[in-house]
Write an enzyme that holds these catalytic residues in place. Structure first.
Site, short mmCIF file in Angstrom:
data_model
loop_
_atom_site.label_atom_id
_atom_site.label_comp_id
_atom_site.label_asym_id
_atom_site.label_seq_id
_atom_site.Cartn_x
_atom_site.Cartn_y
_atom_site.Cartn_z
N PHE A 24 0.86 -1.19 0.00
CA PHE A 24 0.00 0.00 0.00
C PHE A 24 0.90 1.24 0.00
O PHE A 24 1.87 1.32 0.75
CB PHE A 24 -0.86 -0.01 1.27
CG PHE A 24 -2.15 0.74 1.14
CD1 PHE A 24 -3.35 0.06 0.94
CD2 PHE A 24 -2.18 2.12 1.25
CE1 PHE A 24 -4.55 0.76 0.84
CE2 PHE A 24 -3.37 2.81 1.15
CZ PHE A 24 -4.56 2.14 0.95
N CYS A 62 0.14 -1.98 5.81
CA CYS A 62 0.74 -1.92 7.15
C CYS A 62 0.02 -2.81 8.16
O CYS A 62 0.62 -3.30 9.10
CB CYS A 62 0.74 -0.49 7.65
SG CYS A 62 2.09 0.47 6.95
N GLU A 64 -0.95 -5.69 7.90
CA GLU A 64 -0.47 -7.09 7.84
C GLU A 64 0.99 -7.22 8.30
O GLU A 64 1.50 -8.35 8.44
CB GLU A 64 -0.58 -7.62 6.41
CG GLU A 64 -2.00 -7.97 5.99
CD GLU A 64 -2.88 -6.76 5.72
OE1 GLU A 64 -2.37 -5.75 5.23
OE2 GLU A 64 -4.09 -6.84 6.04
N ALA A 86 3.90 2.86 4.84
CA ALA A 86 3.50 4.27 4.80
C ALA A 86 2.01 4.35 5.06
O ALA A 86 1.22 3.78 4.29
CB ALA A 86 3.85 4.89 3.45
N ILE A 88 -0.89 7.04 5.30
CA ILE A 88 -1.14 8.44 4.94
C ILE A 88 -2.58 8.79 5.28
O ILE A 88 -3.51 8.09 4.85
CB ILE A 88 -0.82 8.68 3.45
CG1 ILE A 88 0.66 8.32 3.20
CG2 ILE A 88 -1.11 10.12 3.07
CD1 ILE A 88 1.09 8.40 1.76
N THR A 92 -11.00 9.67 6.32
CA THR A 92 -11.74 8.80 7.24
C THR A 92 -10.80 8.39 8.39
O THR A 92 -9.59 8.62 8.30
CB THR A 92 -12.20 7.52 6.52
OG1 THR A 92 -11.02 6.73 6.22
CG2 THR A 92 -12.94 7.83 5.23
N HIS A 94 -9.70 5.63 9.06
CA HIS A 94 -8.95 4.41 8.74
C HIS A 94 -7.48 4.53 9.14
O HIS A 94 -6.90 3.60 9.71
CB HIS A 94 -9.06 4.15 7.23
CG HIS A 94 -8.82 2.72 6.86
ND1 HIS A 94 -9.71 1.72 7.13
CD2 HIS A 94 -7.78 2.12 6.25
CE1 HIS A 94 -9.23 0.57 6.70
NE2 HIS A 94 -8.06 0.79 6.15
N PHE A 119 10.86 -0.20 13.43
CA PHE A 119 9.60 0.45 13.02
C PHE A 119 9.89 1.47 11.93
O PHE A 119 10.13 2.65 12.20
CB PHE A 119 8.96 1.11 14.24
CG PHE A 119 7.61 1.71 13.97
CD1 PHE A 119 6.54 0.90 13.61
CD2 PHE A 119 7.40 3.07 14.08
CE1 PHE A 119 5.29 1.44 13.37
CE2 PHE A 119 6.15 3.63 13.84
CZ PHE A 119 5.09 2.81 13.48
N ARG A 133 10.03 12.30 2.99
CA ARG A 133 10.77 11.45 3.93
C ARG A 133 11.25 10.16 3.28
O ARG A 133 11.90 9.34 3.91
CB ARG A 133 9.88 11.14 5.15
CG ARG A 133 9.70 12.36 6.02
CD ARG A 133 8.45 12.32 6.87
NE ARG A 133 8.31 13.53 7.67
CZ ARG A 133 7.90 14.71 7.19
NH1 ARG A 133 7.59 14.85 5.91
NH2 ARG A 133 7.82 15.76 7.97
#
Ligand code: INI
Length: 158
Positions: A24, A62, A64, A86, A88, A92, A94, A119, A133
């Site tokens: 993702f 992320c 998973e 990542a 973002i 919503t 989420h 991490f 970044r």
């Protein structure tokens, strides 16, 4: 009493690492991976996917990452595991669920297994911030790789 510190060049050719990458936002995560590989290569690690030092594991997103990181850490095969993702912020909530789960899960994987799990997850408000970044300004993938080298070295000393 003593002082213990990890280094970045502690027998790096013998290290076994795993890198878990979220697909993702892969525009961002593939850049983090490139930064990570660049750093590892410059510290003597063979980053070739066909080589013997690094296993690369792609996951959907992320959410998973933690499950896979824990399974890898449980295997006892790795000196350190680097998680790249990542998250973002959208319109919503989420973002909050995914960011909370991956941060808790990565910490738990390390804590429950004793294997350093790094991490390397960006949590940003915009794609622009994430890209800055991941290479436009700085590539945090580099620093995540350094953390893995340092922690792998440190865990062998304490
Ligand atoms: N996964 C991410 O890695 N980053 C995100 O920003 C994201 N958002 O915002 O939705 C995201 N969602 C997918 C999630 O990680 C799982 O793959 C999905 O929910 C299936 O379990």
């Amino acid at each position: 009493m003593a002082t213990f510190e990890g280094t970045y060049n502690d027998n790096t050719q013998a290290l076994k690492l795993a890198i878990v990458i979220g697909r993702f936002n892969d525009l961002v995560t593939s850049k983090l991976l490139a930064g990570c590989q660049d750093c590892l290569r410059r510290h003597g690690v063979d980053t070739d996917p066909e080589g013997t030092q690094i296993d690369y594991i792609w996951v959907p997103g992320c959410f998973e990452i933690s499950l896979v990181a824990k399974k890898l850490a449980d295997s006892g095969k790795y000196n350190a595991i680097i998680c790249l993702g990542a998250v973002i912020r959208g319109d919503t909530p989420h973002f909050d669920y995914v960011a909370a789960e991956v941060s808790k899960g990565v910490a738990a994987a390390a804590f429950q297994t004793g294997v350093p799990v790094i991490f390397g997850v960006l949590t940003t408000d915009t794609m622009q911030q994430a890209l800055e970044r991941a290479g436009i300004k700085n590539n945090l993938g580099w620093g995540y790789a350094l953390s893995a080298l340092e922690m792998a070295s440190l865990m062998g000393k304490i």
